[in-house]
Design a protein around this motif. Sequence first.
Motif, PDB file in Angstrom:
ATOM      1  N   UNK A  94     107.819 -57.855  40.720  1.00  0.00           N
ATOM      2  CA  UNK A  94     108.558 -58.854  41.747  1.00  0.00           C
ATOM      3  C   UNK A  94     109.973 -58.217  42.222  1.00  0.00           C
ATOM      4  N   UNK A  95     110.565 -57.541  41.440  1.00  0.00           N
ATOM      5  CA  UNK A  95     111.775 -56.947  41.877  1.00  0.00           C
ATOM      6  C   UNK A  95     111.701 -55.828  43.058  1.00  0.00           C
ATOM      7  N   UNK A  96     110.815 -54.973  42.836  1.00  0.00           N
ATOM      8  CA  UNK A  96     110.335 -54.046  43.845  1.00  0.00           C
ATOM      9  C   UNK A  96     109.922 -54.868  45.050  1.00  0.00           C
ATOM     10  N   UNK A  97     109.387 -55.949  45.100  1.00  0.00           N
ATOM     11  CA  UNK A  97     108.919 -56.503  46.385  1.00  0.00           C
ATOM     12  C   UNK A  97     110.334 -57.065  46.963  1.00  0.00           C
ATOM     13  N   UNK A  98     111.077 -57.887  45.938  1.00  0.00           N
ATOM     14  CA  UNK A  98     112.263 -58.098  46.491  1.00  0.00           C
ATOM     15  C   UNK A  98     113.203 -57.155  47.143  1.00  0.00           C
ATOM     16  N   UNK A  99     113.290 -56.106  46.522  1.00  0.00           N
ATOM     17  CA  UNK A  99     114.352 -55.109  47.166  1.00  0.00           C
ATOM     18  C   UNK A  99     113.776 -54.624  48.453  1.00  0.00           C
ATOM     19  N   UNK A 100     112.346 -54.286  48.414  1.00  0.00           N
ATOM     20  CA  UNK A 100     111.682 -53.994  49.850  1.00  0.00           C
ATOM     21  C   UNK A 100     111.936 -54.906  51.018  1.00  0.00           C
ATOM     22  N   UNK A 101     111.802 -56.090  50.720  1.00  0.00           N
ATOM     23  CA  UNK A 101     112.012 -57.164  51.959  1.00  0.00           C
ATOM     24  C   UNK A 101     113.421 -57.349  52.141  1.00  0.00           C
ATOM     25  N   UNK A 102     114.304 -57.265  50.939  1.00  0.00           N
ATOM     26  CA  UNK A 102     115.758 -57.279  51.290  1.00  0.00           C
ATOM     27  C   UNK A 102     116.347 -56.142  52.205  1.00  0.00           C
ATOM     28  N   UNK A 103     115.475 -55.092  52.065  1.00  0.00           N
ATOM     29  CA  UNK A 103     115.881 -53.775  52.772  1.00  0.00           C
ATOM     30  C   UNK A 103     115.388 -53.970  54.426  1.00  0.00           C
ATOM     31  N   UNK A 104     114.044 -54.642  54.407  1.00  0.00           N
ATOM     32  CA  UNK A 104     113.540 -54.982  55.592  1.00  0.00           C
ATOM     33  C   UNK A 104     114.280 -55.658  56.336  1.00  0.00           C
ATOM     34  N   UNK A 105     114.916 -56.815  55.946  1.00  0.00           N
ATOM     35  CA  UNK A 105     115.655 -57.965  56.352  1.00  0.00           C
ATOM     36  C   UNK A 105     116.869 -57.289  57.467  1.00  0.00           C
ATOM     37  N   UNK A 106     117.323 -56.178  56.829  1.00  0.00           N
ATOM     38  CA  UNK A 106     118.443 -55.596  57.547  1.00  0.00           C
ATOM     39  C   UNK A 106     118.071 -55.098  59.191  1.00  0.00           C
ATOM     40  N   UNK A 107     116.725 -54.675  59.114  1.00  0.00           N
ATOM     41  CA  UNK A 107     116.390 -54.325  60.473  1.00  0.00           C
ATOM     42  C   UNK A 107     115.663 -55.011  61.426  1.00  0.00           C
ATOM     43  N   UNK A 108     115.132 -56.576  60.690  1.00  0.00           N
ATOM     44  CA  UNK A 108     114.436 -57.282  61.419  1.00  0.00           C
ATOM     45  C   UNK A 108     115.081 -57.997  62.525  1.00  0.00           C
ATOM     46  N   UNK A 109     114.325 -58.376  63.610  1.00  0.00           N
ATOM     47  CA  UNK A 109     115.292 -59.148  64.661  1.00  0.00           C
ATOM     48  C   UNK A 109     114.463 -60.148  64.931  1.00  0.00           C
ATOM     49  N   UNK A 110     115.478 -61.511  64.865  1.00  0.00           N
ATOM     50  CA  UNK A 110     114.829 -62.771  65.053  1.00  0.00           C
ATOM     51  C   UNK A 110     113.919 -63.639  63.995  1.00  0.00           C
ATOM     52  N   UNK A 111     114.038 -62.680  62.834  1.00  0.00           N
ATOM     53  CA  UNK A 111     113.119 -63.240  61.722  1.00  0.00           C
ATOM     54  C   UNK A 111     113.580 -62.620  60.327  1.00  0.00           C
ATOM     55  N   UNK A 112     113.471 -63.196  59.265  1.00  0.00           N
ATOM     56  CA  UNK A 112     113.933 -62.748  57.895  1.00  0.00           C
ATOM     57  C   UNK A 112     112.637 -63.103  57.015  1.00  0.00           C
ATOM     58  N   UNK A 113     112.711 -62.424  55.863  1.00  0.00           N
ATOM     59  CA  UNK A 113     111.791 -62.492  54.901  1.00  0.00           C
ATOM     60  C   UNK A 113     112.439 -63.510  53.847  1.00  0.00           C
ATOM     61  N   UNK A 114     111.689 -64.508  53.235  1.00  0.00           N
ATOM     62  CA  UNK A 114     112.387 -65.389  52.365  1.00  0.00           C
ATOM     63  C   UNK A 114     111.160 -65.834  51.270  1.00  0.00           C
ATOM     64  N   UNK A 115     111.562 -66.421  50.315  1.00  0.00           N
ATOM     65  CA  UNK A 115     110.948 -67.039  49.353  1.00  0.00           C
ATOM     66  C   UNK A 115     110.602 -68.554  49.557  1.00  0.00           C
ATOM     67  N   UNK A 116     109.393 -68.953  49.914  1.00  0.00           N
ATOM     68  CA  UNK A 116     109.223 -70.483  50.309  1.00  0.00           C
ATOM     69  C   UNK A 116     108.533 -71.033  49.051  1.00  0.00           C
ATOM     70  N   UNK A 117     107.658 -72.357  49.166  1.00  0.00           N
ATOM     71  CA  UNK A 117     106.839 -72.945  48.467  1.00  0.00           C
ATOM     72  C   UNK A 117     105.991 -72.085  47.505  1.00  0.00           C
ATOM     73  N   UNK A 118     106.164 -72.310  46.313  1.00  0.00           N
ATOM     74  CA  UNK A 118     105.226 -71.687  45.377  1.00  0.00           C
ATOM     75  C   UNK A 118     105.475 -70.354  45.166  1.00  0.00           C
ATOM     76  N   UNK A 119     106.952 -69.719  45.340  1.00  0.00           N
ATOM     77  CA  UNK A 119     107.432 -68.521  45.358  1.00  0.00           C
ATOM     78  C   UNK A 119     106.775 -67.490  46.433  1.00  0.00           C
TER      79      UNK A 119
END
Length: 158
Positions: free
Chosen positions: A90-115
């Motif tokens: 899960x840490x690798x996934x979190x690292x990947x999406x946090x780095x992706x968030x830096x380049x996304x426009x108008x959206x962001x990755x996040x953890x929602x219901x049920x993780x």
Amino acid sequence: MTRRPATDAELNQLEARLDAWLADWARSQSAAGPDERPLLLDVTRDADVPRRWYLRLSGESRDVIAIWLTLRQRTLAYESYVLPAPQHRPNSVADFVLRRNHSLVGARYGIGPEDALYLTGELPTHCVDEDELDRIVGSLWSYVERDFTTLIRLGFRQ
């Protein structure tokens, strides 16, 4: 200064505009040739949440991409479910999406219901128009398509 919230009349107008935009899109999809795979598979209105639409889009790396649009007093909120909580690394996934968030426009990755992992965003109601709706849906679709295989590989394979 913050804009005032949209009035009921303005929300009704925006709701009708979203309905018309979706109806036009669905109509254009039905006119596609027999060899063309439609992008918009289905649109449903939520019976329990006012001014909420559920879109199902065909994907390539993922069979179906779901997007929820919710018109609120100040914003059009949008989200797409990407995948369940990762079973491995899960840490690798979190690292990947946090780095992706830096380049996304108008959206962001996040953890929602049920993780689970979601893409989310909001647009002020006064900015909602057909071009922005195209951008929102197109961006969410492309972000899921671009990242889904990598996220599956990181979070579900050893």
